[in-house]
Write a protein that holds these residues in place. Structure first.
Motif, PDB file in Angstrom:
ATOM      1  N   UNK A 261       0.506  -1.112  -0.164  1.00  0.00           N
ATOM      2  CA  UNK A 261       0.239  -0.733   0.160  1.00  0.00           C
ATOM      3  C   UNK A 261       0.543   1.075  -0.234  1.00  0.00           C
ATOM      4  N   UNK A 262       1.794   1.053  -0.250  1.00  0.00           N
ATOM      5  CA  UNK A 262       2.893   2.067  -0.310  1.00  0.00           C
ATOM      6  C   UNK A 262       2.581   3.291  -1.321  1.00  0.00           C
ATOM      7  N   UNK A 263       2.701   4.149  -1.334  1.00  0.00           N
ATOM      8  CA  UNK A 263       2.553   5.133  -2.986  1.00  0.00           C
ATOM      9  C   UNK A 263       3.704   5.167  -3.070  1.00  0.00           C
ATOM     10  N   UNK A 264       3.614   5.554  -4.269  1.00  0.00           N
ATOM     11  CA  UNK A 264       4.658   6.076  -6.094  1.00  0.00           C
ATOM     12  C   UNK A 264       5.976   6.500  -4.931  1.00  0.00           C
ATOM     13  N   UNK A 265       5.295   7.411  -4.776  1.00  0.00           N
ATOM     14  CA  UNK A 265       6.531   8.418  -3.902  1.00  0.00           C
ATOM     15  C   UNK A 265       7.397   7.642  -2.680  1.00  0.00           C
ATOM     16  N   UNK A 266       7.136   6.863  -1.888  1.00  0.00           N
ATOM     17  CA  UNK A 266       7.725   6.125  -1.355  1.00  0.00           C
ATOM     18  C   UNK A 266       8.102   4.509  -1.833  1.00  0.00           C
ATOM     19  N   UNK A 267       7.565   4.172  -3.014  1.00  0.00           N
ATOM     20  CA  UNK A 267       8.646   3.385  -3.155  1.00  0.00           C
ATOM     21  C   UNK A 267       9.373   3.861  -4.452  1.00  0.00           C
ATOM     22  N   UNK A 268       9.456   5.166  -5.225  1.00  0.00           N
ATOM     23  CA  UNK A 268      10.656   5.184  -5.323  1.00  0.00           C
ATOM     24  C   UNK A 268      11.587   5.982  -4.296  1.00  0.00           C
ATOM     25  N   UNK A 269      11.862   6.280  -3.223  1.00  0.00           N
ATOM     26  CA  UNK A 269      12.336   6.613  -2.448  1.00  0.00           C
ATOM     27  C   UNK A 269      12.776   5.676  -2.001  1.00  0.00           C
ATOM     28  N   UNK A 270      12.466   4.516  -1.468  1.00  0.00           N
ATOM     29  CA  UNK A 270      12.890   3.200  -0.973  1.00  0.00           C
ATOM     30  C   UNK A 270      14.077   2.487  -1.653  1.00  0.00           C
ATOM     31  N   UNK A 271      13.975   2.521  -2.712  1.00  0.00           N
ATOM     32  CA  UNK A 271      13.957   1.871  -3.996  1.00  0.00           C
ATOM     33  C   UNK A 271      15.961   2.697  -4.118  1.00  0.00           C
ATOM     34  N   UNK A 272      15.773   4.424  -3.843  1.00  0.00           N
ATOM     35  CA  UNK A 272      17.000   4.867  -4.155  1.00  0.00           C
ATOM     36  C   UNK A 272      17.136   5.672  -5.172  1.00  0.00           C
ATOM     37  N   UNK A 273      15.793   5.958  -6.325  1.00  0.00           N
ATOM     38  CA  UNK A 273      15.731   7.107  -7.342  1.00  0.00           C
ATOM     39  C   UNK A 273      15.518   8.259  -6.595  1.00  0.00           C
ATOM     40  N   UNK A 274      16.435   9.022  -7.188  1.00  0.00           N
ATOM     41  CA  UNK A 274      16.260  10.018  -6.904  1.00  0.00           C
ATOM     42  C   UNK A 274      15.860  11.761  -6.738  1.00  0.00           C
ATOM     43  N   UNK A 275      14.304  10.663  -7.536  1.00  0.00           N
ATOM     44  CA  UNK A 275      13.197  12.035  -7.976  1.00  0.00           C
ATOM     45  C   UNK A 275      11.876  11.092  -8.597  1.00  0.00           C
TER      46      UNK A 275
END
Length: 302
Positions: A261-275
């Protein structure tokens, strides 16, 4: 003036086979065909982007790969690994075969990547034609008979999962036949060392849980240069280190978008994407749609 001959290289992957429309079964990850002519439809050079097994039941086939000529006759299985190139393919008029193909992505998730498997891949790259005795041929035809039955009777729950398990069992059966012939120290031990380094690389990838990291980061942990890391992964598997990193990141993205149920932004940050923008472009290039669209698509499928 000089005359130049241009050789067209045809890439054989799941998309191309699906476009042909003559597969007995295909779901994007695995494919079953009755006859090599359904794959090699034009003259030229063929580059495979799938793992393909062609079991010859009648006649003969000959092809060239990496400067070597290989011949397959009744009772032989030709194993074709990703990035393998075929040229000057010749088949006898009476040639018949049973074809099973699996995407490299699916092979990664269904076959355990350990030192035995990597040594096996190294052996197959140099010895792609495997002869089966009568008992082994009988076993493979029984597997194929079950697969053919399921293709003709697809109704029921878990059809796709059953097909994958049957094909996975067939692959393991073939690997079990080959393993006794594998020599772990051929090429003066260099391939063994490469296999061990690649296995360690895979362990680091798995422990990193799909987080986006540069090749340099993994090379430092292995105490080798990024160039050497990419060289050995290419040597052992036909894919670069960066392609392997991306494949693990893509699997992690799929997992989080499907099951969390993680948001798209949370997934992005969790996987180390810069933005978010970079995350969205990466996801679309590998999954064919944006993260939001992919999550919605998976929800509708459920």
């Amino acid at each position: 003036m000089t005359n130049e001959t241009t050789t067209t290289e045809l890439k054989i992957d799941m998309g191309l086979i699906a476009n042909y429309g003559n597969a007995d079964y295909i779901d994007g990850d695995v494919v079953v065909l009755d006859g090599i002519d359904k794959v090699l439809q034009t003259d030229g050079t063929y580059r495979f982007e799938i793992i393909m097994m062609a079991y010859c039941t009648k006649g003969r086939m000959q092809y060239e790969s990496n400067g070597e000529t290989y011949t397959s006759k009744a009772g032989d299985v030709v194993i074709c690994l990703p990035s393998t190139t075929w040229e000057n393919v010749l088949v006898s008029p009476d040639y018949e075969s049973k074809i099973v193909g699996i995407s490299y992505k699916t092979a990664q998730t269904s076959v355990q990547m350990n030192s035995d498997f990597l040594a096996l891949m190294g052996y197959i790259s140099k010895n792609p034609v495997v002869h089966l005795n009568e008992e082994q041929q009988d076993i493979f035809m029984k597997y194929y008979a079950i697969i053919a039955h399921k293709i003709k009777n697809p109704n029921g729950f878990y059809h796709r999962e059953i097909m994958h398990c049957l094909l996975q069992s067939t692959i393991y059966e073939l690997f079990a036949i080959i393993m006794p012939y594998v020599e772990y120290t051929f090429d003066g031990g260099n391939l063994k060392q490469a296999n061990l380094l690649f296995q360690r690389f895979i362990e680091l990838l798995a422990a990193n849980n799909g987080k986006m990291q540069p090749v340099k980061k993994y090379a430092q942990e292995l105490c080798i240069t990024p160039k050497y890391l990419s060289s050995i992964t290419k040597q052992v598997t036909g894919r670069t280190a960066l392609e392997w990193i991306h494949s693990y990141t893509v699997k992690a993205i799929e997992k989080y978008l499907r099951r969390s149920n993680l948001s798209i932004k949370e997934i992005s940050e969790l996987l180390g994407f810069p933005n978010l923008s970079f995350f969205g472009k990466f996801t679309k290039s590998h999954l064919g749609m944006s993260p939001t669209q992919y999550r919605k698509d998976q929800s509708m499928r459920k």
